[in-house]
Design a protein around this motif. Sequence first.
Motif, PDB file in Angstrom:
ATOM      1  N   ASN A 294     106.455 -12.775  66.626  1.00 31.21           N
ATOM      2  CA  ASN A 294     105.134 -12.132  65.969  1.00 31.21           C
ATOM      3  C   ASN A 294     105.203 -13.073  64.618  1.00 31.21           C
ATOM      4  O   ASN A 294     105.168 -12.724  63.446  1.00 31.21           O
ATOM      5  N   ALA A 295     105.682 -14.192  64.583  1.00 30.27           N
ATOM      6  CA  ALA A 295     105.741 -15.212  63.550  1.00 30.27           C
ATOM      7  C   ALA A 295     104.688 -16.406  64.066  1.00 30.27           C
ATOM      8  O   ALA A 295     104.555 -16.714  65.226  1.00 30.27           O
ATOM      9  N   TYR A 296     104.543 -17.258  63.132  1.00 29.73           N
ATOM     10  CA  TYR A 296     103.534 -18.403  63.304  1.00 29.73           C
ATOM     11  C   TYR A 296     104.332 -19.605  63.272  1.00 29.73           C
ATOM     12  O   TYR A 296     105.493 -20.024  62.572  1.00 29.73           O
ATOM     13  N   THR A 297     104.474 -20.396  64.637  1.00 31.49           N
ATOM     14  CA  THR A 297     105.033 -21.598  64.691  1.00 31.49           C
ATOM     15  C   THR A 297     103.714 -22.435  64.985  1.00 31.49           C
ATOM     16  O   THR A 297     102.525 -22.125  64.872  1.00 31.49           O
ATOM     17  N   GLN A 298     104.057 -23.856  64.980  1.00 34.21           N
ATOM     18  CA  GLN A 298     103.075 -24.955  64.827  1.00 34.21           C
ATOM     19  C   GLN A 298     102.176 -24.694  65.838  1.00 34.21           C
ATOM     20  O   GLN A 298     100.917 -24.986  66.107  1.00 34.21           O
ATOM     21  N   SER A 299     102.908 -24.498  67.092  1.00 32.49           N
ATOM     22  CA  SER A 299     102.130 -24.280  68.352  1.00 32.49           C
ATOM     23  C   SER A 299     101.010 -22.946  68.465  1.00 32.49           C
ATOM     24  O   SER A 299     100.124 -23.183  69.402  1.00 32.49           O
ATOM     25  N   GLN A 300     101.304 -22.290  67.476  1.00 31.02           N
ATOM     26  CA  GLN A 300     100.485 -20.984  67.481  1.00 31.02           C
ATOM     27  C   GLN A 300      99.637 -20.985  66.289  1.00 31.02           C
ATOM     28  O   GLN A 300      98.884 -19.624  65.906  1.00 31.02           O
ATOM     29  N   ALA A 301      99.433 -22.014  65.604  1.00 31.61           N
ATOM     30  CA  ALA A 301      98.833 -21.934  64.303  1.00 31.61           C
ATOM     31  C   ALA A 301      97.380 -21.578  64.275  1.00 31.61           C
ATOM     32  O   ALA A 301      96.764 -21.181  63.337  1.00 31.61           O
ATOM     33  N   ASN A 302      96.562 -21.662  65.665  1.00 33.65           N
ATOM     34  CA  ASN A 302      95.327 -21.176  65.447  1.00 33.65           C
ATOM     35  C   ASN A 302      95.125 -19.549  65.852  1.00 33.65           C
ATOM     36  O   ASN A 302      94.295 -18.917  66.050  1.00 33.65           O
ATOM     37  N   GLN A 303      96.238 -19.089  66.329  1.00 36.37           N
ATOM     38  CA  GLN A 303      96.293 -17.570  66.668  1.00 36.37           C
ATOM     39  C   GLN A 303      95.725 -16.672  65.485  1.00 36.37           C
ATOM     40  O   GLN A 303      96.341 -17.000  64.476  1.00 36.37           O
ATOM     41  N   GLY A 304      95.545 -15.667  65.882  1.00 40.72           N
ATOM     42  CA  GLY A 304      95.252 -14.710  64.850  1.00 40.72           C
ATOM     43  C   GLY A 304      95.997 -13.260  65.095  1.00 40.72           C
ATOM     44  O   GLY A 304      96.724 -13.252  66.238  1.00 40.72           O
ATOM     45  N   GLY A 305      96.062 -12.461  64.024  1.00 39.19           N
ATOM     46  CA  GLY A 305      96.570 -11.216  64.193  1.00 39.19           C
ATOM     47  C   GLY A 305      98.165 -11.241  64.489  1.00 39.19           C
ATOM     48  O   GLY A 305      98.834 -10.235  64.735  1.00 39.19           O
ATOM     49  N   ILE A 306      98.802 -12.389  63.940  1.00 37.67           N
ATOM     50  CA  ILE A 306     100.133 -12.506  64.112  1.00 37.67           C
ATOM     51  C   ILE A 306     100.900 -11.786  62.854  1.00 37.67           C
ATOM     52  O   ILE A 306     100.069 -12.173  61.582  1.00 37.67           O
ATOM     53  N   GLY A 307     101.978 -11.373  62.701  1.00 33.10           N
ATOM     54  CA  GLY A 307     102.463 -10.549  61.656  1.00 33.10           C
ATOM     55  C   GLY A 307     102.064  -9.007  61.357  1.00 33.10           C
ATOM     56  O   GLY A 307     101.961  -8.346  62.419  1.00 33.10           O
ATOM     57  N   GLY A 308     102.522  -8.611  60.207  1.00 31.99           N
ATOM     58  CA  GLY A 308     101.829  -7.273  59.944  1.00 31.99           C
ATOM     59  C   GLY A 308     100.646  -7.140  59.199  1.00 31.99           C
ATOM     60  O   GLY A 308     100.437  -8.016  58.147  1.00 31.99           O
ATOM     61  N   ASN A 309      99.770  -6.296  59.684  1.00 34.02           N
ATOM     62  CA  ASN A 309      98.687  -5.846  58.904  1.00 34.02           C
ATOM     63  C   ASN A 309      98.549  -4.248  58.430  1.00 34.02           C
ATOM     64  O   ASN A 309      98.655  -3.521  59.432  1.00 34.02           O
ATOM     65  N   LEU A 310      98.607  -4.195  57.285  1.00 29.82           N
ATOM     66  CA  LEU A 310      99.199  -2.667  56.899  1.00 29.82           C
ATOM     67  C   LEU A 310      97.707  -2.284  56.168  1.00 29.82           C
ATOM     68  O   LEU A 310      97.290  -2.731  55.305  1.00 29.82           O
ATOM     69  N   PRO A 311      97.494  -0.935  56.127  1.00 28.90           N
ATOM     70  CA  PRO A 311      96.450  -0.193  55.584  1.00 28.90           C
ATOM     71  C   PRO A 311      96.661  -0.166  54.059  1.00 28.90           C
ATOM     72  O   PRO A 311      97.952  -0.508  53.578  1.00 28.90           O
ATOM     73  N   ALA A 312      95.551   0.254  53.201  1.00 30.96           N
ATOM     74  CA  ALA A 312      96.012   0.571  51.716  1.00 30.96           C
ATOM     75  C   ALA A 312      97.015   1.344  51.310  1.00 30.96           C
ATOM     76  O   ALA A 312      97.070   2.337  52.079  1.00 30.96           O
ATOM     77  N   GLY A 313      97.854   0.969  50.514  1.00 32.87           N
ATOM     78  CA  GLY A 313      99.076   1.781  49.963  1.00 32.87           C
ATOM     79  C   GLY A 313     100.208   0.822  49.674  1.00 32.87           C
ATOM     80  O   GLY A 313     100.073  -0.260  49.900  1.00 32.87           O
ATOM     81  N   LYS A 314     101.214   1.726  49.120  1.00 35.10           N
ATOM     82  CA  LYS A 314     102.292   1.051  48.811  1.00 35.10           C
ATOM     83  C   LYS A 314     103.105   0.296  49.976  1.00 35.10           C
ATOM     84  O   LYS A 314     102.933   0.829  51.146  1.00 35.10           O
ATOM     85  N   VAL A 315     103.538  -0.877  49.700  1.00 32.31           N
ATOM     86  CA  VAL A 315     104.155  -1.590  50.708  1.00 32.31           C
ATOM     87  C   VAL A 315     105.707  -2.178  50.321  1.00 32.31           C
ATOM     88  O   VAL A 315     105.945  -2.626  49.280  1.00 32.31           O
ATOM     89  N   LYS A 316     106.703  -1.785  50.967  1.00 34.25           N
ATOM     90  CA  LYS A 316     108.218  -2.390  50.753  1.00 34.25           C
ATOM     91  C   LYS A 316     108.528  -3.252  51.894  1.00 34.25           C
ATOM     92  O   LYS A 316     108.779  -2.561  52.849  1.00 34.25           O
ATOM     93  N   LEU A 317     108.481  -4.577  51.760  1.00 34.05           N
ATOM     94  CA  LEU A 317     108.870  -5.330  52.760  1.00 34.05           C
ATOM     95  C   LEU A 317     110.450  -5.752  52.726  1.00 34.05           C
ATOM     96  O   LEU A 317     110.997  -5.727  51.359  1.00 34.05           O
TER      97      LEU A 317
END
Length: 305
Positions: free
Chosen positions: A276-299
């Motif tokens: 679920n991370a970006y590498t060079q070969s996936q640079a064009n893909q979308g939706g990778i990583g975390g997408n979080l609705p409004a509110g506090k975030v602690k990473l």
Amino acid sequence: MHFSRSLFFMAMGASMVLARLHGHERRHAHVQHRNAAQLIEERGVGDPVTATIDGKVVTWLDNYSGGSPTKPADYQPPSATTTSNSLPASTSPISSASNGTYSTGFGGRTASTGTGINKKGNCGEPYGSNIILIDNDVADKYDYVIQIVGCPSTKHTVGFWNKIGRDGNLDGWYGDATLNFVVNPGETKTVAVDEDTQGAFGITTGNSLPRDQHGGYDCTWGEFDFCNSDNHNWSGFDVSVIQAQAAGRTPEDLEMCDPAAGVCSCVKQGGSYVSNAYTQSQANQGGIGGNLPAGKVKLVATLCP
Ligand SMILES: *[C@@H]1O[C@H](CO)[C@@H](O)[C@H](O)[C@H]1NC(C)=O
Ligand SMILES: *[C@@H]1O[C@H](CO)[C@@H](O)[C@H](O)[C@H]1NC(C)=O
Ligand SMILES: *[C@@H]1O[C@H](CO)[C@@H](O)[C@H](O)[C@H]1NC(C)=O
């Protein structure tokens, strides 16, 4: 080098933008790495730039003439690739006034301008004062924090920068990390980020973040976007090794997680393990990583995952 001011986030030696949208939440635009010479031949200021955003082709004008290929025009590189082991006795900017109110330690906020792929969020006033080191034990007083968990035996240097540089262009990663610190073995450090901030941090076992021939950081990046006012205050994050791989470097291992949401983005084993991370070969893909609705975030960012 010519690149659009609408380039977002991701590293680029010379790149073209692809915005990333995931559902209706828009977090980053994303770049497709290309050969610098090819890019210069193909594009100039005023040229239309075309990107695929969520499956739709979008075109806008390239307004940014980067000037020299080594650094953006008007850009004053900071002296600060230096880091220090010695922090003030108290690193917490949180202070309690006698009336019970708290000072966060952030500076002022810069107004958000633009929308979508052209969005420029809060860069702090003064510049960079939107990303600060805080004491671990006041993390809960902040809405958006990243805890950096050090390695068992290896010291790391960490540097944070705003996506948008001091000149208002998308060049914060050209050596302008405004917050640099060392995470010693076994140590945890906490960074608070003010709302509507888009930026990233780089990590290295060296004393300063490595940079490519254009001056951009080419280590592993942890990207973040907190409370994006152009995206209903959604937040997002991901680990990206695009720039490290584009520079032919072995990426540093990094995992970023939102434990509350149960989402992680991770690259380890020198890039042979990618989740679920970006590498060079996936640079064009979308939706990778975390997408979080409004509110506090602690990473939680773990340096030796
Ligand atoms: C971008 O370029 C277009 C076309 O040249 C121009 O109309 C517009 O004002 C420019 N915008 C900025 C922000 O420079
Ligand atoms: C509380 O005290 C601080 C520091 O003296 C002051 O800046 C702030 O305005 C006060 N807040 C209120 C609500 O009185
Ligand atoms: C986004 O956050 C800001 C600042 O916290 C708040 O004023 C605004 O109402 C929020 N907007 C939405 C759509 O939640």
